[in-house]
Design a protein around this motif. Structure first.
Motif, mmCIF file in Angstrom:
data_model
loop_
_atom_site.group_PDB
_atom_site.id
_atom_site.type_symbol
_atom_site.label_atom_id
_atom_site.label_comp_id
_atom_site.label_asym_id
_atom_site.label_seq_id
_atom_site.Cartn_x
_atom_site.Cartn_y
_atom_site.Cartn_z
ATOM 1 N N ALA A 649 0.848 -1.196 0.000
ATOM 2 C CA ALA A 649 0.000 0.000 0.000
ATOM 3 C C ALA A 649 0.879 1.239 0.000
ATOM 4 N N LEU A 650 0.477 2.237 -0.756
ATOM 5 C CA LEU A 650 1.265 3.462 -0.880
ATOM 6 C C LEU A 650 1.034 4.411 0.291
ATOM 7 N N GLY A 651 -0.174 4.327 0.939
ATOM 8 C CA GLY A 651 -0.533 5.262 1.992
ATOM 9 C C GLY A 651 0.428 5.302 3.156
ATOM 10 N N PRO A 652 0.765 4.152 3.785
ATOM 11 C CA PRO A 652 1.688 4.198 4.921
ATOM 12 C C PRO A 652 3.044 4.811 4.569
ATOM 13 N N LEU A 653 3.550 4.552 3.367
ATOM 14 C CA LEU A 653 4.828 5.142 2.969
ATOM 15 C C LEU A 653 4.718 6.667 2.909
ATOM 16 N N LEU A 654 3.608 7.176 2.364
ATOM 17 C CA LEU A 654 3.415 8.621 2.298
ATOM 18 C C LEU A 654 3.242 9.216 3.691
ATOM 19 N N ASP A 655 2.592 8.448 4.632
ATOM 20 C CA ASP A 655 2.464 8.910 6.026
ATOM 21 C C ASP A 655 3.848 9.129 6.650
ATOM 22 N N GLU A 656 4.755 8.166 6.392
ATOM 23 C CA GLU A 656 6.090 8.290 6.969
ATOM 24 C C GLU A 656 6.797 9.536 6.421
ATOM 25 N N ILE A 657 6.648 9.777 5.119
ATOM 26 C CA ILE A 657 7.287 10.958 4.513
ATOM 27 C C ILE A 657 6.697 12.231 5.087
ATOM 28 N N ASN A 658 5.382 12.247 5.274
ATOM 29 C CA ASN A 658 4.721 13.425 5.853
ATOM 30 C C ASN A 658 5.224 13.682 7.263
ATOM 31 N N ALA A 659 5.310 12.602 8.078
ATOM 32 C CA ALA A 659 5.743 12.767 9.457
ATOM 33 C C ALA A 659 7.208 13.210 9.541
ATOM 34 N N SER A 660 8.021 12.759 8.593
ATOM 35 C CA SER A 660 9.451 13.057 8.642
ATOM 36 C C SER A 660 9.768 14.479 8.203
ATOM 37 N N TYR A 661 9.048 14.981 7.191
ATOM 38 C CA TYR A 661 9.469 16.234 6.581
ATOM 39 C C TYR A 661 8.545 17.421 6.856
ATOM 40 N N ALA A 662 7.381 17.173 7.433
ATOM 41 C CA ALA A 662 6.513 18.301 7.765
ATOM 42 C C ALA A 662 7.188 19.248 8.761
ATOM 43 N N PRO A 663 7.839 18.741 9.832
ATOM 44 C CA PRO A 663 8.512 19.670 10.751
ATOM 45 C C PRO A 663 9.633 20.454 10.064
ATOM 46 N N LEU A 694 11.638 8.884 -3.060
ATOM 47 C CA LEU A 694 10.702 9.955 -2.729
ATOM 48 C C LEU A 694 11.292 10.886 -1.674
ATOM 49 N N ARG A 695 12.023 10.322 -0.683
ATOM 50 C CA ARG A 695 12.631 11.181 0.333
ATOM 51 C C ARG A 695 13.662 12.124 -0.297
ATOM 52 N N ASN A 696 14.454 11.596 -1.215
ATOM 53 C CA ASN A 696 15.445 12.452 -1.865
ATOM 54 C C ASN A 696 14.786 13.570 -2.656
ATOM 55 N N LEU A 697 13.658 13.274 -3.331
ATOM 56 C CA LEU A 697 12.963 14.299 -4.104
ATOM 57 C C LEU A 697 12.366 15.360 -3.167
ATOM 58 N N VAL A 698 11.789 14.913 -2.043
ATOM 59 C CA VAL A 698 11.202 15.861 -1.095
ATOM 60 C C VAL A 698 12.299 16.722 -0.469
ATOM 61 N N GLU A 699 13.410 16.097 -0.064
ATOM 62 C CA GLU A 699 14.513 16.873 0.510
ATOM 63 C C GLU A 699 15.021 17.900 -0.491
ATOM 64 N N ASN A 700 15.155 17.492 -1.739
ATOM 65 C CA ASN A 700 15.629 18.408 -2.773
ATOM 66 C C ASN A 700 14.673 19.588 -2.937
ATOM 67 N N ALA A 701 13.345 19.314 -2.907
ATOM 68 C CA ALA A 701 12.356 20.383 -3.057
ATOM 69 C C ALA A 701 12.413 21.354 -1.890
ATOM 70 N N ILE A 702 12.531 20.835 -0.663
ATOM 71 C CA ILE A 702 12.577 21.707 0.517
ATOM 72 C C ILE A 702 13.856 22.544 0.510
ATOM 73 N N ARG A 703 14.983 21.925 0.113
ATOM 74 C CA ARG A 703 16.267 22.627 0.137
ATOM 75 C C ARG A 703 16.265 23.837 -0.787
ATOM 76 N N TYR A 704 15.617 23.717 -1.974
ATOM 77 C CA TYR A 704 15.669 24.790 -2.970
ATOM 78 C C TYR A 704 14.385 25.619 -3.022
ATOM 79 N N THR A 705 13.588 25.554 -1.966
ATOM 80 C CA THR A 705 12.375 26.379 -1.890
ATOM 81 C C THR A 705 12.479 27.267 -0.655
ATOM 82 N N GLU A 706 12.521 28.572 -0.852
ATOM 83 C CA GLU A 706 12.656 29.510 0.261
ATOM 84 C C GLU A 706 11.296 30.006 0.755
ATOM 85 N N ARG A 707 10.319 30.025 -0.121
ATOM 86 C CA ARG A 707 8.970 30.423 0.301
ATOM 87 C C ARG A 707 7.955 29.750 -0.633
#
Length: 941
Positions: A649-663, A694-707
């Protein structure tokens, strides 16, 4: 005076009749015998010509194959096959074996003469250290040709060709060998069969027979008989009539080892009896005709002068016709009357025209009306009307052959001789095409030709050669002085003389000289002269002919490749240093944090403490996964990671990503949103590896987004699901889109600020994309953000979502007072292990080294029940040695666990030798507990 008058003349008797008979018949007999002799000589010349032609064809094919083998050797050496890792080289050999003919076998042997890479796996590990061709290749650095040998892998006769390859320091460290077995002859003669009376024989420079076609039993490997030795050691091609190896008298065309294919003797022989069979039959027929003529003439003499004279006239006509036929057996002969009716055809004419006796009496132009539109019609009419011989070449529409026609006027009409010239015309056409192809190839390759008289110091350059050399062909004289004037001064001595002197001193036939040319405008052009040197009997070079090629582009490319390689080596060194530091510096403190977080479970009882503790463990687990992903870059490059594909299932994996990177996003003031699929989407992939992408893509997006925002969405596409990561960051320019997946490439970080990471995130995504076969695409607009999309296949079958996972409470291990010896040179990790094992009910002995552990064990009388040791200890000690020494002290194999952060094979090899379990850092207390329990339960059974 007529015959009756002669018969009635006094004194005319049988004796006179016999004398007249001999006077008339004897010239015919002599003429017939001469015709037979000429016919036999012509046939024998044809046989010799046929043997020579077959020899040239086989020799040319052998030359082509040997040249291809030489090119293959040079290509393998120059592309660095000898410096490849063994698995990469073996994979390359497998691809070569699939594309190249089966009669070629390639070996790479090292400095010790051991085959370490081959197209034949059975050859690996075999020694070729004593092979003469290998020794010659290492000593000369040139392509060496060996003598006959029996290939150990195929068991077939073969000829070896070898070329040494060099190591990083330029020294010759090994040899690439190509074995050419006799299979090429089988393939060649399968396409172009030999005549039934022909035989081909190959022998090496020592006179050892390589093979014979058709094959004779046990002939390969035997020495040539003495009667062939003069042909083997000759200096030019020749023709001999001698007894063959099968005891049959043969006409043999031969090519010595110094005349044709170098170091290879070839001869083609034709069975003389079979070749002369048709001539012998014609001789018998002619003899029979003369016997009949003699008998008829004798009977005519008995019947009277008139009868005798008539018979004599008929015999003369028959003899003349027979002589014409015998003299023209190679040609087809037709006789036409003045009405163009066919009155006679010989057998050759029937075969050429593909007709039969029904042509007799028919008009030529009625039978072959298509010839009226050809030049042959005008030539025939000219011969008939003007009574002059003519000749013409024409194409036979029905027979699809070319003919040469010769027409001779006679009293009755025309005598026409036809010769099949299809083979000659085809050779001319092939020659013309070859010249066109050569001209096109030279023009495409920026190459010209040259021919130099070394004794006169002058020669010729083609127009293309003059263009390459920057000379005007109308004004520049091709002399040595002209050449020396345009060669760059720095290249004149080392390339123009020293290299040439070496080639001449070693009597090399093939030469290659590279040098620079100074153009009239001051520019520089790199050229190479490739050709063949011809020597006189004293060993002095007299002629040098070959090609001049413009290699300026190649030299520029080589320089660019050297620069690129230097940059790549620097990047690999940087990556290796980083990975080594990360493995040592990050695993240890993370392992300590995981152990102490596990210990806190027993001491945190209220919800206010358990919730933050759970978040801490989840954050540590995420950090562990990220560290594993980062350190696995080298393993991805090596191809040792094998994906474990399954439906999930894709949902639990997305939950983990949300919990890890939302803060993390919130700390930068970004809106972070993960849109959960409403219909419980399931995919077919490796959960861990897809999570890393997916974590690498999310980290990359957060790193290069200032607002602005970072958003993760899912959308069904074709047979799968597209997982998209969209941001409102700095975006990527169009020319940068193809580079963002490269190692250490970062957009908007020209100063290489390491606080923004190492630029490995998207490189890992690209590698995992290829490994999982999940295509990754990116669209972006500078200043407005980027969109990365990963296409993941849907679940293979019906997938039922599992019930929500309930966190498994930490269950204390049943230590039951067992004694555990804990060894680690990191104090924090060691304290974490001691606290954890005591919580599980173990008595523990802790030590920072093997010596300290042995000292403390000697102070107690209890033998240990378990040993847990780090692999890499201080003072170059390893944990496996510590376990071995403790086992030796207590006298039995105590169960052991190696807790390590190593990713190499050394640790696994040492652990396998002792039969201990390996656990990789960092590991959670739960997983460590399971490993301990599994080991103790296995020991109990």
């Amino acid at each position: 005076m007529n015959s009756s008058d002669m018969a009635s003349r006094p004194g005319w008797s049988l004796k006179h009749f016999l004398a007249l008979f001999l006077v008339v018949v004897f010239p015919l007999l002599v003429f017939g015998i001469l015709g037979i002799v000429q016919l036999r000589d012509a046939r024998e010349a044809e046989v010799r010509q046929e043997a020579s032609r077959l020899l040239d064809l086989v020799e040319a094919e052998q030359e082509r194959i040997i040249e291809d083998v030489r090119h293959l050797l040079v290509a393998l050496v120059e592309t660095g096959a000898g410096r490849m890792p063994a698995p990469v080289c073996q994979d390359t050999m497998a691809r070569i074996r699939a594309r190249y003919p089966s009669y070629l076998t390639i070996h790479l042997s090292d400095e010790a003469g051991v085959v370490w890479c081959s197209t034949e796996p059975s050859a690996l590990g075999k020694s070729v250290v004593d092979r003469p061709y290998r020794i010659e290749a290492l000593e000369t650095g040139e392509v060496a040709t060996g003598a006959f040998m029996q290939a150990r892998t195929t068991g077939r006769p073969a000829i070896p060709f070898a070329l040494a390859y060099t190591g990083p320091d330029g020294a010759r460290v090994g040899v690439v060998t190509v074995l050419l077995d006799v299979g090429w002859l089988e393939q060649y003669f399968a396409q172009k069969p030999l005549p039934q009376n022909a035989a081909v024989l190959f022998a090496d420079r020592n006179g050892t027979i390589i093979t014979r076609v058709p094959e004779l039993p046990s002939l390969a490997g035997q020495p040539l008989p003495e009667r062939f030795k003069p042909m083997l050691g000759g200096t030019s091609k020749g023709m001999e009539e001698a007894e063959g190896l099968d005891g049959v008298q043969r006409i043999t065309a031969y090519s010595p080892i110094q005349a044709g294919v170098r170091d290879l003797y070839i001869h083609i022989s034709l069975d003389k009896a079979v070749a002369m069979r048709s001539v012998n039959a014609a001789t018998l027929r002619t003899s029979a005709i003369f016997l009949v003529l003699l008998l008829a003439a004798g009977l005519a003499a008995l019947w009277g002068t008139r009868r005798f004279l008539r018979v004599r006239m008929q015999a003369e006509q028959s003899a003349l016709k027979a002589a014409r036929v015998l003299a023209s057996t190679v040609d087809g002969v037709l006789e036409l009357d003045r009405d163009w009716r066919i009155t006679y055809l010989n057998d050759r004419a029937k075969s050429l025209l593909a007709q039969d006796f029904s042509l007799i009496g028919k008009r030529m132009w009625d039978v072959f009306p298509e010839l009226k539109n050809d030049s042959v019609y005008a030539k025939a009419m000219e011969a008939m009307t003007r009574q002059v011989p003519t000749d013409s070449e024409f194409w036979g529409v029905r027979t699809q052959r070319w003919y040469w026609m010769r027409a001779f006027p006679t009293d009755d009409g025309l005598a026409v001789y036809l010769l099949d010239i299809s083979r000659r015309r085809k050779a001319e056409e092939d020659l013309r095409r070859s010249k066109d192809h050569l001209s096109l190839a030279l023009e495409s390759a920026k190459a010209g030709t040259f021919d130099w008289d070394m004794t006169a110091g002058r020669g010729t350059w083609s127009e293309e050669s003059c263009r390459i050399l920057g000379l005007d062909p109308r004004e520049s004289e091709a002399t040595t002085e002209t050449w020396m004037r345009i060669v760059h001064p720095d290249d004149l001595v080392p390339h123009g003389f020293a290299e040439w002197d070496r080639l001449v001193a070693e009597r090399k036939r093939d030469a290659r000289l590279e040098y620079r040319i100074v153009l009239p405008d001051g520019g520089i052009r790199w050229v190479t002269s490739i050709g063949r040197i011809r020597y006189d009997e004293s060993g002095m070079p007299v002629q040098f002919s070959g090609l001049i090629l413009d290699i300026t582009d190649r030299k520029s490319l080589e320089e660019a490749l050297r620069d690129a390689k230097a940059k790549a080596d620097a990047a690999n060194l940087s990556k290796s240093k980083f990975l080594a530091a990360a493995s040592h510096d990050l695993r240890q403190p993370l392992q300590s944090a995981l152990l102490f977080a596990g210990v806190l479970h027993r001491h945190v009882n209220d919800d206010k403490g358990r919730i933050p503790l759970a978040s801490l463990e989840r954050a540590l687990d995420t950090l562990k996964n990220l560290l594993d992903s980062l350190l696995d870059v080298s393993r991805l490059d090596a191809g040792v990671i094998v994906p474990q594909l399954a439906d999930f299932a894709l949902g639990p994996l997305l939950d983990e990503i949300n919990a890890s990177y939302a803060p993390i996003a919130a700390s930068k003031g970004l809106a972070f949103q993960v849109d959960q699929p409403t219909n419980g989407l399931a995919v077919h992939s490796d959960r861990l590896l897809l999570g890393r992408m997916l974590r690498n893509l999310v980290e990359n997006a957060i790193r290069y987004t200032e607002r602005g925002h970072v958003r993760v969405t899912c959308k069904p596409v074709r047979d799968g699901i597209a997982i998209r990561v969209r941001d409102s960051g700095i975006g990527i320019a169009t020319e940068q889109l193809g580079k963002v997946f490269e190692e250490f490439h970062q957009v908007g970080n020209p100063e290489r600020d390491r606080s923004q990471g190492l630029g490995l995130g998207l490189a890992i995504v690209q590698r995992l994309s290829r490994l999982l076969n999940h295509p990754v695409s990116v669209t972006s607009e500078p200043g407005r953000g980027s969109l990365f999309s990963v296409e993941v296949p849907g679940a293979v079958g019906e997938f039922v979502l599992p019930p929500p996972a309930v966190p498994e409470p930490m269950q204390p291990a049943e230590g039951s007072g067992r004694l555990a010896v804990l060894i680690d040179d990191d104090v924090i990790v060691l304290m974490g292990l001691r606290t954890t094992f005591r919580e599980w009910g173990y008595d523990v002995i802790v030590a920072g080294s093997a010596d300290q552990a042995l000292e403390r064990l000697r102070g107690t009388e209890r033998p240990p029940d378990l040993i847990v040791a780090d692999y890499r200890l201080r003072d170059r000690q390893v944990g496996t040695d510590a376990i071995a020494r403790i086992r030796e002290l207590v006298g039995h194999p105590v169960p052991g666990i190696i807790l390590t952060g190593e990713i190499g094979v050394e640790c696994e090899r040492d652990a396998a030798r002792l039969g201990v379990t390996i656990v990789h850092k960092p590991i959670t207390p739960r997983l460590l507990h399971r490993a301990v329990q599994a080991l103790l339960e296995a020991e109990a059974h």
